[in-house]
Design a protein around this motif. Structure first.
Motif, PDB file in Angstrom:
ATOM      1  N   PHE A  52      97.106 -14.061 -50.133  1.00  0.00           N
ATOM      2  CA  PHE A  52      96.006 -15.013 -50.105  1.00  0.00           C
ATOM      3  C   PHE A  52      94.765 -14.303 -50.644  1.00  0.00           C
ATOM      4  O   PHE A  52      94.363 -13.261 -50.106  1.00  0.00           O
ATOM      5  CB  PHE A  52      95.771 -15.513 -48.676  1.00  0.00           C
ATOM      6  CG  PHE A  52      97.033 -16.052 -48.051  1.00  0.00           C
ATOM      7  CD1 PHE A  52      97.451 -17.348 -48.321  1.00  0.00           C
ATOM      8  CD2 PHE A  52      97.800 -15.258 -47.226  1.00  0.00           C
ATOM      9  CE1 PHE A  52      98.629 -17.837 -47.766  1.00  0.00           C
ATOM     10  CE2 PHE A  52      98.976 -15.737 -46.666  1.00  0.00           C
ATOM     11  CZ  PHE A  52      99.391 -17.031 -46.937  1.00  0.00           C
ATOM     12  N   LEU A  53      94.197 -14.843 -51.702  1.00  0.00           N
ATOM     13  CA  LEU A  53      93.023 -14.255 -52.347  1.00  0.00           C
ATOM     14  C   LEU A  53      91.810 -15.150 -52.148  1.00  0.00           C
ATOM     15  O   LEU A  53      91.908 -16.375 -52.286  1.00  0.00           O
ATOM     16  CB  LEU A  53      93.266 -14.088 -53.851  1.00  0.00           C
ATOM     17  CG  LEU A  53      94.359 -13.122 -54.266  1.00  0.00           C
ATOM     18  CD1 LEU A  53      94.721 -13.326 -55.724  1.00  0.00           C
ATOM     19  CD2 LEU A  53      93.910 -11.688 -54.006  1.00  0.00           C
ATOM     20  N   LYS A  54      90.686 -14.539 -51.884  1.00  0.00           N
ATOM     21  CA  LYS A  54      89.430 -15.295 -51.799  1.00  0.00           C
ATOM     22  C   LYS A  54      89.046 -15.820 -53.178  1.00  0.00           C
ATOM     23  O   LYS A  54      88.493 -16.904 -53.308  1.00  0.00           O
ATOM     24  CB  LYS A  54      88.334 -14.401 -51.220  1.00  0.00           C
ATOM     25  CG  LYS A  54      87.007 -15.105 -51.044  1.00  0.00           C
ATOM     26  CD  LYS A  54      85.991 -14.196 -50.409  1.00  0.00           C
ATOM     27  CE  LYS A  54      84.650 -14.891 -50.275  1.00  0.00           C
ATOM     28  NZ  LYS A  54      83.649 -14.005 -49.700  1.00  0.00           N
ATOM     29  N   ASP A  55      89.369 -15.040 -54.224  1.00  0.00           N
ATOM     30  CA  ASP A  55      89.001 -15.391 -55.600  1.00  0.00           C
ATOM     31  C   ASP A  55      90.203 -15.135 -56.506  1.00  0.00           C
ATOM     32  O   ASP A  55      90.644 -13.990 -56.634  1.00  0.00           O
ATOM     33  CB  ASP A  55      87.801 -14.546 -56.035  1.00  0.00           C
ATOM     34  CG  ASP A  55      87.278 -14.896 -57.421  1.00  0.00           C
ATOM     35  OD1 ASP A  55      87.976 -15.607 -58.181  1.00  0.00           O
ATOM     36  OD2 ASP A  55      86.171 -14.441 -57.752  1.00  0.00           O
ATOM     37  N   LEU A  97      88.645 -10.280 -48.779  1.00  0.00           N
ATOM     38  CA  LEU A  97      88.963 -10.658 -50.154  1.00  0.00           C
ATOM     39  C   LEU A  97      90.445 -10.959 -50.320  1.00  0.00           C
ATOM     40  O   LEU A  97      90.842 -11.650 -51.256  1.00  0.00           O
ATOM     41  CB  LEU A  97      88.550  -9.545 -51.124  1.00  0.00           C
ATOM     42  CG  LEU A  97      87.072  -9.166 -51.145  1.00  0.00           C
ATOM     43  CD1 LEU A  97      86.832  -8.026 -52.123  1.00  0.00           C
ATOM     44  CD2 LEU A  97      86.214 -10.373 -51.484  1.00  0.00           C
ATOM     45  N   VAL A  98      91.283 -10.411 -49.402  1.00  0.00           N
ATOM     46  CA  VAL A  98      92.730 -10.566 -49.521  1.00  0.00           C
ATOM     47  C   VAL A  98      93.372 -10.487 -48.136  1.00  0.00           C
ATOM     48  O   VAL A  98      92.850  -9.810 -47.238  1.00  0.00           O
ATOM     49  CB  VAL A  98      93.326  -9.489 -50.468  1.00  0.00           C
ATOM     50  CG1 VAL A  98      93.131  -8.081 -49.914  1.00  0.00           C
ATOM     51  CG2 VAL A  98      94.787  -9.750 -50.793  1.00  0.00           C
ATOM     52  N   GLU A  99      94.478 -11.197 -47.987  1.00  0.00           N
ATOM     53  CA  GLU A  99      95.321 -11.106 -46.792  1.00  0.00           C
ATOM     54  C   GLU A  99      96.758 -11.166 -47.291  1.00  0.00           C
ATOM     55  O   GLU A  99      97.082 -11.949 -48.192  1.00  0.00           O
ATOM     56  CB  GLU A  99      95.043 -12.259 -45.831  1.00  0.00           C
ATOM     57  CG  GLU A  99      95.872 -12.198 -44.566  1.00  0.00           C
ATOM     58  CD  GLU A  99      95.499 -13.273 -43.551  1.00  0.00           C
ATOM     59  OE1 GLU A  99      96.203 -13.380 -42.539  1.00  0.00           O
ATOM     60  OE2 GLU A  99      94.516 -14.010 -43.772  1.00  0.00           O
ATOM     61  N   ILE A 100      97.630 -10.319 -46.717  1.00  0.00           N
ATOM     62  CA  ILE A 100      99.009 -10.237 -47.198  1.00  0.00           C
ATOM     63  C   ILE A 100      99.978 -10.309 -46.024  1.00  0.00           C
ATOM     64  O   ILE A 100      99.838  -9.565 -45.050  1.00  0.00           O
ATOM     65  CB  ILE A 100      99.235  -8.930 -47.998  1.00  0.00           C
ATOM     66  CG1 ILE A 100      98.227  -8.837 -49.157  1.00  0.00           C
ATOM     67  CG2 ILE A 100     100.670  -8.861 -48.512  1.00  0.00           C
ATOM     68  CD1 ILE A 100      98.260  -7.529 -49.919  1.00  0.00           C
ATOM     69  N   GLU A 101     100.972 -11.209 -46.139  1.00  0.00           N
ATOM     70  CA  GLU A 101     102.020 -11.327 -45.126  1.00  0.00           C
ATOM     71  C   GLU A 101     103.373 -11.138 -45.799  1.00  0.00           C
ATOM     72  O   GLU A 101     103.484 -11.254 -47.026  1.00  0.00           O
ATOM     73  CB  GLU A 101     101.953 -12.680 -44.421  1.00  0.00           C
ATOM     74  CG  GLU A 101     102.257 -13.854 -45.315  1.00  0.00           C
ATOM     75  CD  GLU A 101     102.176 -15.201 -44.594  1.00  0.00           C
ATOM     76  OE1 GLU A 101     101.448 -15.332 -43.594  1.00  0.00           O
ATOM     77  OE2 GLU A 101     102.850 -16.128 -45.064  1.00  0.00           O
ATOM     78  N   ALA A 102     104.409 -10.868 -44.987  1.00  0.00           N
ATOM     79  CA  ALA A 102     105.718 -10.600 -45.579  1.00  0.00           C
ATOM     80  C   ALA A 102     106.848 -10.957 -44.621  1.00  0.00           C
ATOM     81  O   ALA A 102     106.655 -11.047 -43.407  1.00  0.00           O
ATOM     82  CB  ALA A 102     105.821  -9.131 -45.968  1.00  0.00           C
ATOM     83  N   ALA A 135      94.844 -18.711 -54.202  1.00  0.00           N
ATOM     84  CA  ALA A 135      93.439 -18.612 -53.820  1.00  0.00           C
ATOM     85  C   ALA A 135      93.201 -19.576 -52.667  1.00  0.00           C
ATOM     86  O   ALA A 135      93.751 -20.671 -52.645  1.00  0.00           O
ATOM     87  CB  ALA A 135      92.536 -18.943 -54.995  1.00  0.00           C
ATOM     88  N   VAL A 136      92.390 -19.142 -51.725  1.00  0.00           N
ATOM     89  CA  VAL A 136      92.079 -19.967 -50.552  1.00  0.00           C
ATOM     90  C   VAL A 136      90.560 -20.096 -50.422  1.00  0.00           C
ATOM     91  O   VAL A 136      89.807 -19.319 -50.992  1.00  0.00           O
ATOM     92  CB  VAL A 136      92.684 -19.356 -49.266  1.00  0.00           C
ATOM     93  CG1 VAL A 136      94.206 -19.362 -49.346  1.00  0.00           C
ATOM     94  CG2 VAL A 136      92.177 -17.943 -49.029  1.00  0.00           C
TER      95      VAL A 136
END
Length: 128
Positions: free
Chosen positions: A79-82, A117-122, A108-109
């Motif tokens: 998930f990216l802010k930009d 600026l970023v969130e990462i899940e897996a 982008a969210v």
């Protein structure tokens, strides 16, 4: 199927009513990791490059604490802010996942917790 909560102090503690990860059978579901320094709970940098590295390091810490590795990851959601940060994020991402790439989405969210600026899940899978 058994279900076990995974928690480690090597990654940021949950900032809401959720677990860092849940192991269900052979699958590991890792909650979105923010680019926070787990010792201070502050951002580990202000650029997308720095924040992607911190988010991936936190993801790796949670995964390893459950006995998995990044090689066991089958799906990643970013998930990216930009969306303009996509290329810079990808530069860092490809240093963590170098072959047998997992399936992935990157979107982008409108906003992320703590204005990250970023969130990462897996999701990871380990064949016992």
């Amino acid at each position: 199927m058994s279900k076990r909560i995974i928690a480690t102090t090597l990654a940021p503690q949950a900032i809401g009513p959720y677990s860092q990860a849940i192991k269900a059978g052979n699958f590991l579901y890792v909650s979105g990791q923010l680019p926070l320094d787990p010792s201070t709970m502050t951002f580990g940098g202000t650029t997308i490059t720095d924040q992607t590295k911190w988010a991936l390091e936190n993801l790796k810490s949670v995964i390893q604490s459950a006995g998995y590795s990044l090689a066991n990851v089958v799906k990643v959601n970013i998930f990216l802010k930009d969306i303009n940060d996509f290329s810079a994020m990808n530069e860092v991402y490809q240093t963590y996942f170098t072959e047998d790439f997992p399936a992935r989405s990157a979107v982008a969210v409108a906003g992320l917790p703590k204005d990250a600026l970023v969130e990462i899940e897996a999701i990871a899978y380990l064949d016992n």
